[in-house]
Design a protein around this motif. Sequence first.
Motif, PDB file in Angstrom:
ATOM      1  N   VAL A 163       1.002  -1.073  -0.170  1.00  0.00           N
ATOM      2  CA  VAL A 163       0.039  -0.025   0.151  1.00  0.00           C
ATOM      3  C   VAL A 163       0.924   1.256   0.108  1.00  0.00           C
ATOM      4  O   VAL A 163       0.176   2.249  -0.296  1.00  0.00           O
ATOM      5  CB  VAL A 163      -0.990   0.202   1.136  1.00  0.00           C
ATOM      6  N   GLN A 164       1.942   1.043   0.363  1.00  0.00           N
ATOM      7  CA  GLN A 164       2.989   2.451   0.465  1.00  0.00           C
ATOM      8  C   GLN A 164       3.875   2.186  -0.857  1.00  0.00           C
ATOM      9  O   GLN A 164       4.589   1.185  -1.104  1.00  0.00           O
ATOM     10  CB  GLN A 164       3.604   2.377   1.686  1.00  0.00           C
ATOM     11  N   PRO A 165       3.755   3.339  -1.591  1.00  0.00           N
ATOM     12  CA  PRO A 165       4.881   3.383  -2.683  1.00  0.00           C
ATOM     13  C   PRO A 165       6.096   3.395  -2.175  1.00  0.00           C
ATOM     14  O   PRO A 165       6.506   3.697  -0.992  1.00  0.00           O
ATOM     15  CB  PRO A 165       4.560   4.939  -3.367  1.00  0.00           C
ATOM     16  N   SER A 166       7.176   2.641  -3.065  1.00  0.00           N
ATOM     17  CA  SER A 166       8.429   2.648  -2.127  1.00  0.00           C
ATOM     18  C   SER A 166       9.326   3.884  -2.637  1.00  0.00           C
ATOM     19  O   SER A 166       8.766   4.801  -3.147  1.00  0.00           O
ATOM     20  CB  SER A 166       9.197   1.527  -2.986  1.00  0.00           C
ATOM     21  N   THR A 167      10.513   4.245  -1.779  1.00  0.00           N
ATOM     22  CA  THR A 167      11.096   5.437  -1.919  1.00  0.00           C
ATOM     23  C   THR A 167      11.416   5.686  -3.482  1.00  0.00           C
ATOM     24  O   THR A 167      11.323   6.848  -3.903  1.00  0.00           O
ATOM     25  CB  THR A 167      12.487   5.246  -1.010  1.00  0.00           C
ATOM     26  N   SER A 168      11.730   4.675  -4.081  1.00  0.00           N
ATOM     27  CA  SER A 168      11.998   5.186  -5.712  1.00  0.00           C
ATOM     28  C   SER A 168      10.900   5.324  -6.606  1.00  0.00           C
ATOM     29  O   SER A 168      11.105   6.213  -7.228  1.00  0.00           O
ATOM     30  CB  SER A 168      12.841   3.865  -6.334  1.00  0.00           C
ATOM     31  N   ASP A 169       9.706   4.843  -5.998  1.00  0.00           N
ATOM     32  CA  ASP A 169       8.493   5.220  -6.923  1.00  0.00           C
ATOM     33  C   ASP A 169       8.322   6.828  -6.284  1.00  0.00           C
ATOM     34  O   ASP A 169       7.763   7.493  -7.405  1.00  0.00           O
ATOM     35  CB  ASP A 169       7.213   4.596  -6.367  1.00  0.00           C
ATOM     36  N   VAL A 170       8.330   7.141  -5.314  1.00  0.00           N
ATOM     37  CA  VAL A 170       8.083   8.692  -4.888  1.00  0.00           C
ATOM     38  C   VAL A 170       9.109   9.541  -5.612  1.00  0.00           C
ATOM     39  O   VAL A 170       8.748  10.650  -6.206  1.00  0.00           O
ATOM     40  CB  VAL A 170       8.329   8.847  -3.262  1.00  0.00           C
ATOM     41  N   ILE A 171      10.534   9.256  -5.593  1.00  0.00           N
ATOM     42  CA  ILE A 171      11.569   9.888  -6.341  1.00  0.00           C
ATOM     43  C   ILE A 171      10.995  10.038  -7.867  1.00  0.00           C
ATOM     44  O   ILE A 171      11.104  11.070  -8.418  1.00  0.00           O
ATOM     45  CB  ILE A 171      12.760   9.447  -6.092  1.00  0.00           C
ATOM     46  N   LEU A 172      10.592   8.946  -8.411  1.00  0.00           N
ATOM     47  CA  LEU A 172      10.428   8.969  -9.788  1.00  0.00           C
ATOM     48  C   LEU A 172       9.032   9.842 -10.008  1.00  0.00           C
ATOM     49  O   LEU A 172       9.095  10.563 -11.107  1.00  0.00           O
ATOM     50  CB  LEU A 172      10.110   7.685 -10.393  1.00  0.00           C
ATOM     51  N   SER A 173       8.048   9.738  -9.415  1.00  0.00           N
ATOM     52  CA  SER A 173       6.893  10.612  -9.678  1.00  0.00           C
ATOM     53  C   SER A 173       6.892  11.979  -9.269  1.00  0.00           C
ATOM     54  O   SER A 173       6.837  12.813 -10.039  1.00  0.00           O
ATOM     55  CB  SER A 173       5.764  10.050  -8.819  1.00  0.00           C
ATOM     56  N   SER A 174       7.833  12.375  -8.309  1.00  0.00           N
ATOM     57  CA  SER A 174       8.292  13.920  -8.173  1.00  0.00           C
ATOM     58  C   SER A 174       8.892  14.481  -9.150  1.00  0.00           C
ATOM     59  O   SER A 174       9.118  15.588  -9.735  1.00  0.00           O
ATOM     60  CB  SER A 174       8.882  13.983  -6.708  1.00  0.00           C
ATOM     61  N   THR A 175      10.051  13.665  -9.851  1.00  0.00           N
ATOM     62  CA  THR A 175      10.826  14.216 -10.937  1.00  0.00           C
ATOM     63  C   THR A 175      10.177  14.199 -12.441  1.00  0.00           C
ATOM     64  O   THR A 175      10.463  15.061 -13.240  1.00  0.00           O
ATOM     65  CB  THR A 175      12.329  13.379 -11.120  1.00  0.00           C
ATOM     66  N   ALA A 176       9.100  13.394 -12.413  1.00  0.00           N
ATOM     67  CA  ALA A 176       8.214  13.171 -13.654  1.00  0.00           C
ATOM     68  C   ALA A 176       7.384  14.561 -13.798  1.00  0.00           C
ATOM     69  O   ALA A 176       7.000  14.715 -14.975  1.00  0.00           O
ATOM     70  CB  ALA A 176       7.341  12.109 -13.864  1.00  0.00           C
ATOM     71  N   ARG A 177       7.354  15.340 -12.774  1.00  0.00           N
ATOM     72  CA  ARG A 177       6.306  16.530 -12.851  1.00  0.00           C
ATOM     73  C   ARG A 177       6.988  17.598 -13.652  1.00  0.00           C
ATOM     74  O   ARG A 177       7.577  18.188 -14.080  1.00  0.00           O
ATOM     75  CB  ARG A 177       5.981  17.054 -11.416  1.00  0.00           C
TER      76      ARG A 177
END
Length: 132
Positions: free
Chosen positions: A118-132
Amino acid sequence: MKIGQLSQHTGVPTRMLRYYEEQGLLCAERDANGYRRYDQGAVHRVTQIRGLLDSGLTTEIIAKLLPYLDGPGQIHLHPQCLTPELAAMLRAEAARLGARIDCLSRNRDALLAYLDAVQPSTSDVILSSTAR
C-alpha cells in the motif's frame, strides 16, 4: 529499603512487587509496624524476575529457576537437581515460546507485506516527483 524505594530502584510498581512476593519470587522482612523491608540484593532479584517475565516465562517456572540463577543469562542448575517434572516443564515452555515466536514472525511478515503493497517505495516517490 522499603517497598517504595525498591520500586524506584527497579522501575517495577509496588503492586507488582507485592505480587512477586505472593508468588514466592521475592521475600521481605517485616518491621515491627508491618512494613516490608528488602535487602540490597532485592534490586538484582527483581531485575532477574522482570527479565524472565519479559522473555515470556511463567511465574511458576521462574520460581523453580530463581534458586539457580547467578546472573543474567546464567543458570547454574546441577544436572542432578533437574527433576523430570522441571525438565518437562522447561521443554513445554520452550515449545510454547517457539510457537509464539513463529506467530510473531508471521504477523511481522504480514504487516511488512501489507505496507509494501500500500505504500509506494522510496524509488517510486522519487520517480513521480521528478516526472512533474
